[in-house]
Scaffold this active site. Sequence first.
Site, PDB file in Angstrom:
ATOM      1  N   GLU A 261      31.762  23.200   3.449  1.00 41.66           N
ATOM      2  CA  GLU A 261      31.870  22.880   2.031  1.00 41.66           C
ATOM      3  C   GLU A 261      33.300  23.029   1.528  1.00 41.66           C
ATOM      4  O   GLU A 261      34.108  23.762   2.098  1.00 41.66           O
ATOM      5  CB  GLU A 261      30.948  23.776   1.210  1.00 41.66           C
ATOM      6  CG  GLU A 261      31.285  25.255   1.299  1.00 41.66           C
ATOM      7  CD  GLU A 261      30.296  26.101   0.510  1.00 41.66           C
ATOM      8  OE1 GLU A 261      30.708  26.702  -0.483  1.00 41.66           O
ATOM      9  OE2 GLU A 261      29.120  26.153   0.912  1.00 41.66           O
TER      10      GLU A 261
ATOM     11  N   CYS B 231      39.863  23.778  -2.648  1.00 43.96           N
ATOM     12  CA  CYS B 231      39.545  24.967  -1.857  1.00 43.96           C
ATOM     13  C   CYS B 231      38.851  24.505  -0.583  1.00 43.96           C
ATOM     14  O   CYS B 231      37.783  23.897  -0.647  1.00 43.96           O
ATOM     15  CB  CYS B 231      38.648  25.900  -2.664  1.00 43.96           C
ATOM     16  SG  CYS B 231      38.162  27.401  -1.779  1.00 43.96           S
TER      17      CYS B 231
ATOM     18  N   CYS C 158      31.001  32.586   8.673  1.00 43.68           N
ATOM     19  CA  CYS C 158      32.015  33.650   8.684  1.00 43.68           C
ATOM     20  C   CYS C 158      31.398  34.901   9.310  1.00 43.68           C
ATOM     21  O   CYS C 158      30.214  35.180   9.117  1.00 43.68           O
ATOM     22  CB  CYS C 158      32.482  33.956   7.255  1.00 43.68           C
ATOM     23  SG  CYS C 158      33.778  35.216   7.150  1.00 43.68           S
TER      24      CYS C 158
ATOM     25  N   CYS D 191      31.296  40.465   4.416  1.00 40.98           N
ATOM     26  CA  CYS D 191      31.468  41.024   3.069  1.00 40.98           C
ATOM     27  C   CYS D 191      30.173  40.882   2.266  1.00 40.98           C
ATOM     28  O   CYS D 191      29.560  39.814   2.252  1.00 40.98           O
ATOM     29  CB  CYS D 191      32.616  40.311   2.349  1.00 40.98           C
ATOM     30  SG  CYS D 191      34.212  40.496   3.183  1.00 40.98           S
TER      31      CYS D 191
ATOM     32  N   CYS E 236      29.589  38.032  -0.556  1.00 44.55           N
ATOM     33  CA  CYS E 236      29.939  36.657  -0.217  1.00 44.55           C
ATOM     34  C   CYS E 236      28.798  35.954   0.512  1.00 44.55           C
ATOM     35  O   CYS E 236      28.284  36.464   1.512  1.00 44.55           O
ATOM     36  CB  CYS E 236      31.204  36.641   0.640  1.00 44.55           C
ATOM     37  SG  CYS E 236      31.743  34.990   1.097  1.00 44.55           S
TER      38      CYS E 236
ATOM     39  N   CYS F  88      31.581  30.480  -3.082  1.00 49.10           N
ATOM     40  CA  CYS F  88      31.762  30.157  -1.678  1.00 49.10           C
ATOM     41  C   CYS F  88      30.488  30.399  -0.871  1.00 49.10           C
ATOM     42  O   CYS F  88      29.910  31.478  -0.898  1.00 49.10           O
ATOM     43  CB  CYS F  88      32.899  31.009  -1.123  1.00 49.10           C
ATOM     44  SG  CYS F  88      33.262  30.679   0.586  1.00 49.10           S
TER      45      CYS F  88
END
Length: 349
Positions: free
Chosen positions: A93, A106, A113, A117, A120, A334
Amino acid sequence: MSKLDILSYNLENLEEIILEMGESKFRAKQIFRWLHIDRVESFEEMTNISKDLRERLDEKFEIKTLEIHKRLISKIDGTRKYLFKLEDGQIIESVMMPYKHGNTVCVSSQAGCRMGCKFCASTLNGLDRNLTTSEILGQSYAIEKDMGERVSHIVLMGSGEPLDNFDNVMQFIRVISDDNGTNISKRNITLSTCGLVDGIKKLADLGFPVTLALSLHAADDETRKKIMPIANKYTIQEELDACWYLFEKTGRRVSFEYSLINGVNDSPEDAVKLGKLIGGKNVHINLIPMNPVDERELEQSTKQRIEAFCSAIEKYHINVTIRREMGRDINGACGQLRNRELKNEANGE
């Protein structure tokens, strides 16, 4: 034998290849301009290149482009959220944010990932793979084509940890900033990291004058460990030392990202700790109202607590702003849209 991905080569790489092919060095610059200014999608379109060279290039290379899988446009502020489906079925994305100073895109640097975190959405399903240089580049190019407008600023703050895909991300910066091509100034590129200290130092040694945005999100190690697994490897002081090293090497002011999470890191005491930690340094703090993630129990701080936190920081003469929330009506945070699409595909929708 599979063809090579020519958009993942910088100009210097192309010059070496062209010389190896027995051609004059200046041909590489011509090809580079066709790829990154004219944005051709086939070698046949390179009309000032001989037919023989075009055919040899076509035998050796391919020009990969990204196709838009889904596009959402915010009715609130015009933010555009894009999903791209890659050759292997991965979904990534990107976000386009219109500002007075120009269009900021962005981009994602990884599919998923592995940093973990807690605030997120990108980390929920772990890391699938790194993106190639052309896949990072292709996000900006596809958005420019869709909008019919130039992108002036790049933020490496989408899905993934850019410094965990170091080589491809650095190559992306070289390519997109080359004045023979897209020519986006390195000073208009922001790289966000959760704090891979070794990567920050490697970036500093390259001397790229990009803006580093460190995801700090806490002013003490114990609080940071609760929300960011990277804090189990590096202390805040180690993170800051790497940032000061980068400042010494590049002269570029470091930004600190601080997502305000209700009852976790948004108290007056947290603000005082943060002020004492970096007061007197040439830095910028970006306070971020945390976007709620359905799969997490964390809540966004109230407007009153955010404003009080900001006021407390300002007393330490630190440059601080509260980030304007953009694209909230289209899952602007995100990883949110990607995760929703992955769920829909898993459910056969």
